[in-house]
Design an enzyme around this catalytic site. Structure first.
Site, PDB file in Angstrom:
ATOM      1  N   CYS A   2      35.500 -43.624 119.182  1.00  0.00           N
ATOM      2  CA  CYS A   2      36.595 -43.655 120.150  1.00  0.00           C
ATOM      3  C   CYS A   2      37.506 -42.441 119.994  1.00  0.00           C
ATOM      4  CB  CYS A   2      37.451 -44.889 119.935  1.00  0.00           C
ATOM      5  SG  CYS A   2      36.537 -46.406 119.801  1.00  0.00           S
ATOM      6  N   ARG A  27      32.751 -36.722 121.162  1.00  0.00           N
ATOM      7  CA  ARG A  27      32.725 -37.671 120.049  1.00  0.00           C
ATOM      8  C   ARG A  27      31.811 -38.859 120.347  1.00  0.00           C
ATOM      9  NH1 ARG A  27      37.518 -37.447 116.682  1.00  0.00           N
ATOM     10  NH2 ARG A  27      37.446 -39.689 116.447  1.00  0.00           N
ATOM     11  N   TRP A  75      34.017 -46.378 122.238  1.00  0.00           N
ATOM     12  CA  TRP A  75      32.642 -46.499 121.751  1.00  0.00           C
ATOM     13  C   TRP A  75      32.545 -47.936 121.260  1.00  0.00           C
ATOM     14  CZ3 TRP A  75      29.834 -47.290 117.161  1.00  0.00           C
ATOM     15  CH2 TRP A  75      28.537 -46.757 117.140  1.00  0.00           C
ATOM     16  N   ASN A 101      41.430 -47.043 117.714  1.00  0.00           N
ATOM     17  CA  ASN A 101      40.181 -46.576 117.146  1.00  0.00           C
ATOM     18  C   ASN A 101      40.038 -47.253 115.793  1.00  0.00           C
ATOM     19  OD1 ASN A 101      37.935 -45.184 116.409  1.00  0.00           O
ATOM     20  ND2 ASN A 101      38.949 -43.198 116.163  1.00  0.00           N
ATOM     21  N   GLY A 102      38.868 -47.820 115.504  1.00  0.00           N
ATOM     22  CA  GLY A 102      38.670 -48.512 114.222  1.00  0.00           C
ATOM     23  C   GLY A 102      38.253 -49.955 114.462  1.00  0.00           C
ATOM     24  N   GLU A 483      15.784 -33.494 107.886  1.00  0.00           N
ATOM     25  CA  GLU A 483      16.689 -32.995 108.914  1.00  0.00           C
ATOM     26  C   GLU A 483      15.936 -32.684 110.208  1.00  0.00           C
ATOM     27  OE1 GLU A 483      19.659 -33.157 109.345  1.00  0.00           O
ATOM     28  OE2 GLU A 483      20.270 -31.605 110.741  1.00  0.00           O
ATOM     29  N   LYS A 487      16.890 -34.509 113.680  1.00  0.00           N
ATOM     30  CA  LYS A 487      17.301 -33.687 114.832  1.00  0.00           C
ATOM     31  C   LYS A 487      16.479 -34.082 116.046  1.00  0.00           C
ATOM     32  CE  LYS A 487      20.128 -32.392 114.140  1.00  0.00           C
ATOM     33  NZ  LYS A 487      21.254 -32.415 113.288  1.00  0.00           N
ATOM     34  N   GLU A 490      17.224 -37.899 117.256  1.00  0.00           N
ATOM     35  CA  GLU A 490      18.546 -38.254 117.767  1.00  0.00           C
ATOM     36  C   GLU A 490      18.811 -37.701 119.171  1.00  0.00           C
ATOM     37  OE1 GLU A 490      22.024 -36.821 115.606  1.00  0.00           O
ATOM     38  OE2 GLU A 490      20.967 -35.020 115.003  1.00  0.00           O
ATOM     39  N   HIS A 506      -0.190 -43.190 100.637  1.00  0.00           N
ATOM     40  CA  HIS A 506       0.227 -44.499 100.111  1.00  0.00           C
ATOM     41  C   HIS A 506       0.612 -45.460 101.223  1.00  0.00           C
ATOM     42  CE1 HIS A 506      -0.073 -43.078  96.024  1.00  0.00           C
ATOM     43  NE2 HIS A 506       0.606 -41.988  96.381  1.00  0.00           N
ATOM     44  N   LYS A 606      30.106 -38.412 117.369  1.00  0.00           N
ATOM     45  CA  LYS A 606      30.217 -37.228 116.522  1.00  0.00           C
ATOM     46  C   LYS A 606      30.864 -37.558 115.185  1.00  0.00           C
ATOM     47  CE  LYS A 606      29.948 -32.878 115.537  1.00  0.00           C
ATOM     48  NZ  LYS A 606      28.600 -32.425 115.122  1.00  0.00           N
TER      49      LYS A 606
HETATM   50  C1  AGP Z   1      23.537 -35.441 112.690  1.00  0.00           C
HETATM   51  O1  AGP Z   1      23.192 -34.595 113.700  1.00  0.00           O
HETATM   52  C2  AGP Z   1      24.655 -36.347 112.959  1.00  0.00           C
HETATM   53  N1  AGP Z   1      25.701 -35.801 113.681  1.00  0.00           N
HETATM   54  C3  AGP Z   1      25.066 -37.223 111.777  1.00  0.00           C
HETATM   55  O2  AGP Z   1      23.957 -37.602 111.032  1.00  0.00           O
HETATM   56  C4  AGP Z   1      26.158 -36.659 110.832  1.00  0.00           C
HETATM   57  O3  AGP Z   1      25.637 -35.647 110.022  1.00  0.00           O
HETATM   58  C5  AGP Z   1      26.712 -37.816 109.988  1.00  0.00           C
HETATM   59  O4  AGP Z   1      27.271 -38.767 110.848  1.00  0.00           O
HETATM   60  C6  AGP Z   1      27.722 -37.369 108.973  1.00  0.00           C
HETATM   61  O5  AGP Z   1      28.837 -36.808 109.578  1.00  0.00           O
HETATM   62  P1  AGP Z   1      29.876 -35.945 108.758  1.00  0.00           P
HETATM   63  O6  AGP Z   1      29.163 -34.744 108.244  1.00  0.00           O
HETATM   64  O7  AGP Z   1      30.940 -35.608 109.751  1.00  0.00           O
HETATM   65  O8  AGP Z   1      30.385 -36.803 107.651  1.00  0.00           O
END
Ligand code: AGP
Length: 611
Positions: A2, A27, A75, A101-102, A483, A487, A490, A506, A606
């Site tokens: 949010c 975000r 969100w 937010n929260g 990673e 990438k 997501e 395995h 984000k």
């Molecule tokens: C990856 O592309 C994401 N945005 C996500 O995994 C991100 O790295 C994770 O939420 C951690 O965020 P931060 O580095 O702001 O703590």
């Protein structure tokens, strides 16, 4: 997650709120709303879906007249993303509006109490409980400040709150606990936001709120109170990055822009920290004695930052000759970790606000460990609660899928390894100079990798139809595969998994069949032959293989596999720094081919400020 904005001043509030919300879109959100106070009344508009719908609904804000207001992008956590659950939420009197937010952890209990007192609820949200509870306290005492104080005492959980009461049409209330919130100081105006990108167009004079604080904003300035409701003065921060940094600058997507910015970002993160061939971490307060006395080392983070930690584990263990534990923050915090005085916990976070990472930091700190964080957002909560901070100086990262933050985090972690290794006496002269030289050469090498954009796009076109992908690699290539796989999944929504190549047989190899796409990472020279064996293993089951290797091995690889990508040769520990770039581009172009919303992937945010 949010986003919150608030404004009080001489201008019309609604267009400023909508503009602020637009800058927080990155975000991640599913609905949006604004409340404006004018003529002693609250006017509210909210709707499910993109902000463009809200803008249309309000004729770009011109339908709501008033110079004070709050806005929100939601969100969903409690209740479906729809118009009713969208914020702001009104109290039953219609005089109080709240954005939040929260997560309010005791909302069910509070709701029950309010239902017993005759309150009714329109939404399924925890936030409406906040608005109604505030109404209840205000009704009882008639003093809004006191009512807000009672409210904050009653709430459990995490919150950043923006509150407006029509009886006080000249002020906004803001409160924070475990969720980011900052205050902006303007000429005859005050602002509120969950992150600085919303405010940069209006002011660069910022104060970060801390947990337990309450602020009252008016056009004459801001008053801040501590947990005991005593007025306090706080340090002001000047934001010096340019507004263009948070704009697309001609690129189709923020993600592409941020991929392309990596050479510059890595240069900024490293160049000033290397002087005369020596790594100089002047922002670190640890003395050589303290560094030599470090006990256990943990790296704690989430998502891509955790993947940086995985690379860090291999590299730090190699340079420091000691065990490095890398932990997911969400697991670490509840694992009764064996960490204490003398131990070092390296916390990695782009946003500096990730709730699980923050909680892990506090857990480690409570147990006596020293906290060194690697953070991008200056002044963020994690940075402020750490004993030491190494900023990554990547500039604002807007795309949900991280790219330049990942690269700069890794660059800083490598510098830290070289620096510690030198002091601990575990890095020899040759490795030290190879690493320093290699780090300095990275920006130019990354530029060469970026030049392969068109070729990577062509490969992406060939691969975009796949629905299942496996990334495989050993050692640093395994860390990198995590990673690469994240990438891809997501932003393109392709099911993708990363495996240590040696683990395939395995279990996972049973999933490899005719035409399955396997992305084999084989940049790490010492294990190249092993990587080739694994390639043959999956090919024998019919896999189509895209391999990533170094330039000098590309020809040999091309004879074996369907598609090859390559990166320049460098010191082995730095290979993931180069290897990640084509993987980011591959994911980007696949998502582009599949028509995905690249900068705002579904269900993602984000900054993950809830558990
Ligand atoms: C990856 O592309 C994401 N945005 C996500 O995994 C991100 O790295 C994770 O939420 C951690 O965020 P931060 O580095 O702001 O703590």
């Amino acid at each position: 997650m949010c986003g919150i904005v608030g404004f009080v001043g001489a201008e019309q509030a609604a267009p400023i709120l909508l503009d602020g919300l637009r800058r927080l879109e990155y975000r991640g959100y599913d609905s949006a709303g604004i409340a404006v106070c004018g003529g002693g009344e609250l006017q509210i508009k909210k709707s499910r879906g993109r902000l463009a719908i809200l803008s249309e609904l309000t004729h770009d804000g011109t339908d709501l007249s008033g110079t004070l207001g709050i806005g929100h992008t939601r969100w969903a956590t409690h209740g479906a993303p729809n118009d009713v659950n969208a914020h702001p939420h009104l109290s039953r009197s219609g005089r109080i509006a709240v954005v939040h937010n929260g997560i309010i952890e005791n909302y069910a209990e509070l709701k029950e109490q309010l239902l017993n007192k005759g309150y009714t609820f329109r939404s399924e949200t925890d936030t409406e409980v906040v608005a109604q509870l505030l109404d209840y306290y205000y009704d009882g005492c008639g003093d809004f400040f006191e009512a807000v104080t009672c409210l904050l005492n009653a709430l459990e959980g995490a919150y950043a709150l923006g509150i407006v009461c029509a009886d006080y049409p000249d002020r906004l209330y803001a409160a924070r606990k475990d969720a980011p919130l900052l205050l902006g100081y303007g000429e005859g105006a005050s602002y509120l936001a969950s992150d600085v990108t919303a405010l940069i167009r209006y002011t660069r004079d910022i104060v970060y709120m801390d947990d337990g604080e309450l602020a009252i904003l008016s056009d004459r300035g801001v008053r801040i109170y501590d947990r005991q409701m005593r007025p306090i003065e706080k340090e002001h921060h000047h934001i010096d990055w340019e507004i263009d940094a948070a704009e697309k600058g001609g690129y189709a997507h923020f993600m592409l822009k941020e991929i392309m910015e990596q050479p510059r970002a890595v240069r900024e993160a490293t160049a000033a920290r290397i002087q005369g061939g020596r790594v100089v971490l002047s922002d670190l307060t640890m003395t050589p004695e303290q560094i030599r006395a470090i006990g256990k080392i943990y790296i704690v983070a989430c998502g891509s930052s955790y993947h940086v930690g995985m690379v860090g584990k291999y590299n730090l263990e190699r340079m420091l000759r000691r065990t490095v534990e890398v932990c997911l923050a969400s697991e670490f915090r509840y694992s009764d970790p064996i960490v204490g005085e003398g131990d070092l916990v390296i916390v990695i976070s782009q946003s500096g606000e990730t709730l699980d990472t923050m909680a892990a930091l506090r857990e480690a700190k409570k147990r006596g460990a020293r906290i060194l964080s690697i953070v991008n957002v200056v002044g963020s909560s994690i940075a402020r609660e750490s004993d030491d901070v190494l900023y990554t100086w990547a500039g604002p990262e807007i795309a949900v899928a991280t790219t330049k933050a990942y690269s700069t985090q890794m660059a800083v972690l490598n510098l830290l390894g070289v620096y510690f290794g030198d002091i601990m006496g575990t890095v020899d002269y040759e490795t030290y100079t190879d690493m320093v030289r290699g780090i300095l050469a990275l920006p130019e090498q990354m530029e060469r990798v970026l030049e392969q954009g068109a070729a990577i796009h062509e490969l992406a076109k060939r691969c975009a139809h796949h629905e299942d992908v496996f990334f495989i690699g050993r050692n640093l290539d395994y860390a990198l595969s995590l990673e690469g796989s994240l990438k891809l999944k997501e932003i393109s929504y392709i099911h993708s998994e990363a495996y240590a190549s040696g683990e395939l047989k395995h279990g996972t190899i049973s999933l490899v069949e005719d035409g399955t796409l396997v992305i084999a990472l084989a940049t790490y020279g010492p294990l190249f032959d092993k990587a080739m064996s694994n390639v043959e293993e999956v090919q024998a089951r019919g896999a189509q293989v895209l391999a990533l290797t170094t330039g000098d091995r590309a020809d040999a690889m091309a004879e074996q596999v369907d598609m090859v990508l390559s990166v320049p040769e460098t010191e082995p520990m730095l290979l993931p720094q180069l290897g990640v770039v084509p993987l980011q581009m591959f994911a980007y172009y696949i998502a582009l081919e599949r028509g995905c919303d690249i900068d705002k992937p579904r269900n993602l945010a984000k900054s993950v400020t809830v558990e």
